[in-house]
Design an enzyme around this catalytic site. Sequence first.
Site, short mmCIF file in Angstrom:
data_model
loop_
_atom_site.label_atom_id
_atom_site.label_comp_id
_atom_site.label_asym_id
_atom_site.label_seq_id
_atom_site.Cartn_x
_atom_site.Cartn_y
_atom_site.Cartn_z
N SER A 1 47.63 38.67 30.71
CA SER A 1 46.86 37.62 30.01
C SER A 1 45.37 37.79 30.24
O SER A 1 44.85 37.32 31.25
CB SER A 1 47.32 36.25 30.51
OG SER A 1 47.39 36.23 31.94
N LYS B 1 49.08 44.34 41.64
CA LYS B 1 48.81 45.21 40.48
C LYS B 1 47.33 45.46 40.30
O LYS B 1 46.93 46.46 39.69
CB LYS B 1 49.43 44.61 39.21
CG LYS B 1 49.00 43.20 38.86
CD LYS B 1 47.71 43.10 38.08
CE LYS B 1 47.25 41.67 37.98
NZ LYS B 1 45.96 41.53 37.32
N ASP C 1 52.03 42.67 33.61
CA ASP C 1 50.64 42.48 34.05
C ASP C 1 50.01 43.78 34.50
O ASP C 1 48.81 44.01 34.31
CB ASP C 1 50.61 41.45 35.18
CG ASP C 1 49.28 40.72 35.28
OD1 ASP C 1 48.41 40.93 34.41
OD2 ASP C 1 49.09 39.93 36.22
N THR D 1 46.51 45.19 32.83
CA THR D 1 45.35 45.25 33.72
C THR D 1 44.88 46.68 33.95
O THR D 1 43.69 46.92 34.18
CB THR D 1 45.68 44.60 35.08
OG1 THR D 1 46.27 43.32 34.86
CG2 THR D 1 44.43 44.41 35.93
N GLU E 1 38.99 41.01 41.95
CA GLU E 1 39.97 40.63 42.97
C GLU E 1 40.63 41.84 43.63
O GLU E 1 41.04 41.77 44.79
CB GLU E 1 41.05 39.72 42.36
CG GLU E 1 40.60 38.29 42.12
CD GLU E 1 40.49 37.46 43.40
OE1 GLU E 1 40.70 38.03 44.51
OE2 GLU E 1 40.16 36.27 43.30
#
Length: 346
Positions: A139, A192, A245, A249, A282
């Site tokens: 997302s 991830k 994800d 990403t 992050e």
Amino acid sequence: MSDKVTVLVAGSWGTALASVLAANHAEVQLWTRNSEQAAEINALHTNEHYLPGIKLPANLFATTDMETAVDGSKAVVIVAPSSAMRQVARSLKPFWKDDMLCIHATKGFETETMKRMSTVISEELGCREGQVVVLSGPSHAEEVVRLCPTTVVVASPEDKLAAAAQELFINNDFRVYTNRDQVGVELAGALKNIIALGAGLSDGLGFGDNAKAALLTRGLAEISRVGVELGANPLTFAGLAGIGDLVVTATSQHSRNWRAGSLLGQGKPLPEVLESMGMVVEGIRTTEAAYAISLKLGVQMPITDQIYHVLFKGRTPRSAVEALMGRDRKTEMENISQETWEQWHS
């Protein structure tokens, strides 16, 4: 019950989730420490620094006052950076009520303690860890606010809370699944980001699709390995929070982690990369935490190990790739016990 929902804080992902919620609920309060940002959101319905060119819903309001933000809300969604999560949760505590639904959507660890975000929040709020629902999945904020079809997962071992979070968010543009594996969903979302940094490094070095495909595949293997060791369901890593994800990403230019890795692969020093990003990456803090976790558990995470040495020990990206390619011969399938095998297939 009030139809007010609160989101903490007003970064790109927090603002995007607040926009989703504003389509479903009468009032959404977005809390920020930045008074200029709050004034911009209220007067212009924009958040240009984080989501340039996007018009925000008229029923989305911003405030710098935590009590105003939370008072009367039926749910609080926390989207603080991992480095600020404990302080934000601590600031929320005086206004927190036990019947409020609590959801967090931050993908990282508290580096100093190696704790997951649900643990940090529950410690500060004094609630059960399972009471903190985790939202994760493929997302990008930039696509969510443009109403691109998006599918995520909400996780809690308490079915009623996961279902309540699903009901809070789901609409025609934002599909939400539930999952009982809070630990696995949370670990997948955090870990991830490390592999996405590695994918960016590979692209920055110009290594092509073969290398990136291998990196994602073996990266998922080490995410699953440490996840199972920490109590996660291995099937979670084949789902939205895991491979879903990871793909989005590690392959998209919307991804801060991919972009940071790409710049590092092109030879840019880490301080320069972080300055150019202008937002939290992050994966960098997560790499530090995951490296410490792997040492503590005695679990092999070779990709994480090499990225850690690139970020913090001065290893060059090219030498890190050479180290990965020169590892001892392995079998692709992990060595697992008969008991674990039976558990996976029960």
